[in-house]
Design a protein around this motif. Structure first.
Motif, short mmCIF file in Angstrom:
data_model
loop_
_atom_site.label_atom_id
_atom_site.label_comp_id
_atom_site.label_asym_id
_atom_site.label_seq_id
_atom_site.Cartn_x
_atom_site.Cartn_y
_atom_site.Cartn_z
N THR A 788 -5.48 -3.92 5.98
CA THR A 788 -4.16 -4.09 6.83
C THR A 788 -3.19 -3.84 5.81
O THR A 788 -3.36 -4.18 4.76
CB THR A 788 -4.33 -5.39 7.55
OG1 THR A 788 -4.39 -6.57 6.62
CG2 THR A 788 -5.35 -5.59 8.45
N ALA A 789 -1.70 -3.98 6.42
CA ALA A 789 -0.56 -3.93 5.63
C ALA A 789 -0.42 -5.30 4.72
O ALA A 789 -0.98 -6.22 5.26
CB ALA A 789 0.38 -3.91 6.75
N THR A 790 0.04 -4.72 3.52
CA THR A 790 0.20 -6.11 2.88
C THR A 790 1.05 -7.17 2.99
O THR A 790 1.27 -7.95 2.33
CB THR A 790 0.29 -5.48 1.39
OG1 THR A 790 1.60 -4.77 1.16
CG2 THR A 790 -0.86 -4.61 0.80
N GLY A 791 2.02 -6.62 3.76
CA GLY A 791 3.05 -7.71 4.11
C GLY A 791 4.36 -7.45 3.56
O GLY A 791 5.30 -8.29 3.83
N LEU A 792 4.38 -6.77 2.43
CA LEU A 792 5.43 -6.74 1.67
C LEU A 792 6.98 -6.28 2.38
O LEU A 792 8.11 -6.83 2.20
CB LEU A 792 5.55 -5.88 0.30
CG LEU A 792 4.68 -6.63 -0.80
CD1 LEU A 792 4.15 -5.76 -1.84
CD2 LEU A 792 5.36 -7.79 -1.47
N ALA A 793 6.60 -5.40 3.04
CA ALA A 793 7.82 -4.73 3.92
C ALA A 793 8.55 -5.91 4.66
O ALA A 793 9.48 -5.93 5.10
CB ALA A 793 7.41 -3.52 4.52
N ILE A 794 7.17 -6.89 5.27
CA ILE A 794 7.82 -7.62 6.22
C ILE A 794 8.79 -8.75 5.47
O ILE A 794 9.60 -9.24 6.05
CB ILE A 794 6.58 -8.21 7.14
CG1 ILE A 794 6.01 -7.04 7.94
CG2 ILE A 794 7.20 -9.45 7.81
CD1 ILE A 794 4.72 -7.23 8.38
#
Length: 887
Positions: A788-794
């Motif tokens: 899943t997305a690593t969340g950094l962009a968030i």
RNA sequence: GGGCGCAUAGCUCAGUUGGUUAGAGCGCUUCCCUUACAAGGAAGAUGUCGGGGGUUCGAAUCCCUCUGCGCCCACCA
């Protein structure tokens, strides 16, 4: 997800990285491990909402192993693996389609026998040949039970070699769910479904003109027919008008002015079966003759002249003879004009030996004796000779080429024979049912969507119900008996059926309830239906067979309707449609939610592969040369539904990719583990992970839409950029040559990306990904969670991470080019690099300054504001060239 | 006759709701043994996006039309 698996790896390191990574031998080892660990075993405890079920096509085992199998089964396998990694319990069965005519023919060719149902079982029977039948062998007759037993033996052998190939493909099927279409369960379910169709009136028997293969001696269905252009000839024949003298004016085309009526026919041999003449109602040439009668040439039988809209004024003379039966139009005319039946060609494909009672003149009877017992071709030759002798044929036959209906596996044209057969209603004779079935087609999600047109087209164009009975042997018997009357005549209207608990039955062996074996064939006794069902009548129930309908209600409820039906687009009209028909009748719904259509494999010259052309590519050699992963890469590059050429170049690329995965894994893991809790903090690292996020999203969306090829494109594009630019940029820092914080960030980012990449590639290249996964993770990658997305962009929504990395890559490329143009090694030193460009780009360069310096062997990096990004690269002076070798 | 699909670099193909300078791989050319990978790496050249017309500020992309290729169905006297 990545962090979880990373943590596991760090606390409990697995065996480690080999010194010299290789693809050799990994396939055998992994296949064994998958089987031992049950990685692909279906979890029966999962609820329906957690299940992804697949109605796998059961390959025809009597056919040859084909690169097409590799192609389409790989497509399905990538979807299955994706769904499994997403946490679904994947119901991915496999079956062998072994019943049917294809198997019978293979057995005949392989052993030199031919089934003769009139023979009794011979317990000592042994097949005369085994794979090496001499060309001039005589077909040795064997009893039906002996023949069926032979079929079972040979299919068993074929199934073993199929299983070998399918395992070799790395398909993630659950082998414990294996079924065969001749097995007990398939026979039971097929018969049960038939009996329910019968009880509800969806199955019925009818004595009607039927398309019939005279070589295989069986009826065939509309879906199994094909047109072939064959040479034929028009013969112009004279029919004599009753009460008018013979024609003397041979110049006229139609003869309407004279005593004769001329017609053109390609089948003069059917003259004895002629029941009427027909022309179009608006055809002024013939309007005066409608309602009159004419006498046929040679046989002197009086037949009416009629009008019907299907008669084509432009074809031949505009007048046609109607015979029972030369073609389907004859059947229509016969039915709609209420004509008598004068059929002469029997099940053996020959003209009846008896002179028919409707030929009454002595000359006509003598003429018939000349063609009695002949096959159509010989009968035609003889008829033409007789017509020439009698002067009733005008001129010579005019050769033409015209389309004729053949059974798709047949060698001689189909004949139309009136026989009693079983049918299942499929909307071909019922507008309401047809509309319902078209509606079912719209309830499906088609991938790609335009494939639905083929379904609509076919269903809309049906002109009869589905004929399911076949006068063959190796199939599922039609599970009924018939009463015999006091004279032992068969009462087909008195059908005796078994109870469902008795299934499967063989009516030629088993007895109906209330009867004893001694009553078989006896007056007031019974007789079993001798036919078997069409192979599609059983394979149209694959969702029910695989899901153990009624046999295992809990399982069936958890997998049906299935999520996905993968198949070739060429069998939409047969397998897909038939399965919808059965599902509609039995369950009142569609048997699956998604239909995923694969294209064909074409040979390297983009021609369709066929046995007759001899251009069929067998897959084993390719699998050996490029590895399964390499071949699967080629297969997965073929877009859904698109016919794709065999391309060894793509397989080579696939193998290269597998090697790259091996090597980059070794390299990245070789930097060492980051400290516990280390995270990607450097802008370059975050930018890379941010790009990875969008790749994960793109891949996931593509897979959710069954577009495996697009998913592969996403991950592959990222992967090469990751290897060529990102890893090159950060490798020095990851080694620890800068500072520890930078090294921790790089290592954490590298490992996060590596973990995600291995999982993203896993559906396509199951072997190499599981191999490298095993170097640093526990368990199989195929049991790991989909990234899943690593969340950094968030976490940092204000930062455009991707834009932060592009200028760095651009500058690196410029430096590389400068070195290439100066004919220097990429390791050559750069004294000074001056970057000019917009502020944002310069900020990105500054943030990655040390990485850039290491990757480009650059001493000093400076920058100046400018409109567009350019570089000034001052290379270090060339060292003195080595002295030229003497001589 | 009806339907569907395709046409983009020499080859095989991407190009998603129209949006900077149309991309990838193979092949071709040049350079580099560089300690993850020489079965490798770095770089380079190559396009009337099948033809014509239209919509639009803007079209490979949307519409019309023509051409060519492939497949399915119908016709089978």
């Amino acid at each position: 997800m990545a962090a979880d698996s990373l943590a596991t790896a760090m606390t409990n390191p697995p065996p480690g990285i080999p010194d010299k990574p290789t693809l050799d031998g990994i396939e055998t080892a992994l296949m064994q491990r998958w089987e031992t660990d049950g990685v692909y075993r279906f979890d029966r405890t999962a609820g329906r909402e957690h299940v992804f079920s697949i109605d796998t096509p059961p390959p025809t085992v009597s056919g040859s192993l084909h690169i097409g199998h590799v192609f389409s089964y790989t497509h399905t396998d990538t979807i299955a693996r994706f769904q499994r990694m997403r946490g679904k319990a994947v119901f991915y069965p496999i079956g062998w389609d072994d019943n049917g005519l294809a198997t019978e023919r293979r057995v005949q060719n392989f052993t030199g026998v031919r089934c003769d149902p009139s023979l009794a079982l011979n317990p000592d029977f042994a097949a005369p040949f085994h794979g090496d039948v001499p060309k001039d062998h005589r077909a040795i007759p064997v009893s039906r039970p002996d023949f069926v037993e032979l079929c079972r033996e040979i299919t068993h052998l074929d199934e073993q070699s199929f299983e070998h190939l399918f395992r070799r493909l790395g398909l993630s099927v659950d082998w414990s769910l294996l079924y065969t279409t001749i097995g007990d369960r398939a026979r039971r379910i097929s018969q049960r479904a038939f009996l329910r169709n019968l009880a509800r009136g969806e199955a019925y028997q009818q004595d009607a003109p039927t398309l019939y293969d005279i070589d295989e001696r069986t009826a065939v269905a509309q879906a199994e027919m094909e047109d072939r252009d064959v040479p034929g000839a028009y013969h112009k024949l004279a029919f004599h008008r009753v009460g008018v003298g013979p024609d003397t004016d041979t110049d006229t085309d139609t003869g309407t002015e004279s005593g004769d009526l001329w017609i053109d026919t390609t089948r003069p041999e059917l003259l004895a079966s002629c029941v009427a003449m027909v022309a179009h109602p608006d055809d002024e040439r013939y309007q005066p003759m409608f309602g009159t009668t004419v006498r046929t040439p040679l046989f002197d039988v009086e037949v009416p002249v009629l009008a019907h809209r299907l008669a084509d004024p432009d074809k031949g003379t505009g007048m046609a003879m109607i015979c029972t039966f030369g073609d389907i139009t004859d059947v229509t005319w016969w039915r709609e004009l209420n004509l008598p039946t004068r059929a002469l060609i029997g099940f053996d494909g020959r003209f009846s030996n008896e002179t028919p009672e409707w030929i009454t003149s002595p000359a006509g009877q003598e003429h018939y004796r000349q063609i009695a017992g002949l096959a159509p071709k010989q009968a035609q030759r003889r008829t033409v000779e007789l017509l020439v002798e009698s002067g009733e044929m005008l001129g010579d036959a005019r050769p033409i080429s015209h389309p004729v209906k053949f059974y798709e596996r047949g060698t001689r044209p189909l004949e139309i024979v009136a026989t009693r057969q079983w049918y299942i209603r499929n909307g071909g004779r019922d507008a309401v049912l047809r509309t319902e079935l078209l509606e079912r087609g719209s309830e499906l999600a088609w991938h790609p969507p335009y494939m639905q047109h083929r379904y609509d087209n076919w269903v809309g164009g049906l002109n009869g119900d589905w004929l399911i009975s076949r006068q063959r042997f190796f199939g599922v018997p039609i599970p009924v008996w018939y009463r015999l009357d006091a004279e032992a005549n068969v009462r087909y209207d008195e059908v005796l059926v078994p109870t469902e608990t008795e299934l499967p039955i063989d009516p030629s062996v088993d007895c109906p309830n209330g009867f004893t074996a001694g009553q078989r064939g006896a007056p007031n006794g019974f007789i079993g239906d001798p036919d078997v069902m069409d192979t599609w009548a059983t394979s149209s129930l694959t969702p029910q067979i695989a899901g153990a309908w009624e046999d295992d209600p809990a399982l069936f409820a958890n997998v049906f309707p299935m999520d996905m039906r993968p198949q070739g687009h060429d069998i939409i009209r047969t397998w897909l449609f038939a399965t919808i028909v059965r599902g509609h009748h039995e369950h009142g719904g569609v048997p699956w939610r998604n239909a995923s259509l694969s294209g064909w494999v074409l040979d390297p010259d983009r021609k369709k592969m066929s046995k007759s052309k001899g251009n069929v590519v067998t897959p084993i050699g390719l699998l050996e040369q490029y590895g399964t992963d390499g071949v699967r890469y080629w297969a997965a590059s073929g877009r859904p539904g698109v016919d794709t050429a065999v391309d060894e170049g793509q397989m080579k690329v696939g193998r290269k990719l597998a090697l790259k995965i091996l090597n980059v894994t070794k390299f990245v893991l070789g930097f060492g583990e980051p400290d516990s809790g280390a995270a990607a903090t450097a802008p370059l690292d975050q930018a890379m992970l941010s790009r990875l996020d969008s790749v994960v999203k793109g891949c996931t969306t593509a897979f959710e839409g069954f577009d495996y090829a697009r998913a592969l494109e996403h991950v592959e594009g990222f992967f090469w950029w990751f290897c060529d630019d990102y890893v090159e940029l950060v490798k020095a820092r990851a080694y620890g040559t800068h500072d520890d914080a930078g090294a921790q960030s790089a290592r954490a980012a590298l490992r996060t990306a590596l973990s995600a990449l291995q999982r993203l590639f896993a559906p396509f290249m199951p072997f190499v990904t599981d191999e490298v996964w095993g170097w640093w993770q526990h368990g199989s990658v195929h049991a790991a969670a989909w990234p899943t997305a690593t969340g950094l962009a968030i976490d940092h929504p204000s930062i455009d991470h991707v834009a932060a990395i592009e200028p760095v890559g651009e500058v690196l490329a410029l430096v590389r080019r400068a070195k290439t143009e100066a004919k220097l090694s990429q390791r050559a030193a750069v004294d000074r690099l001056v970057v000019r460009g917009p502020a944002a780009a310069l900020a990105a360069i500054e943030a990655a300054r040390d990485d850039l310096r290491s990757a480009g062997s650059i001493d000093v990096v400076e920058h100046e504001p400018a409109g567009t990004l350019t570089c000034e690269i001052i290379l270090a002076p060339m060292p003195d060239p080595p002295p030229a070798p003497a001589g």
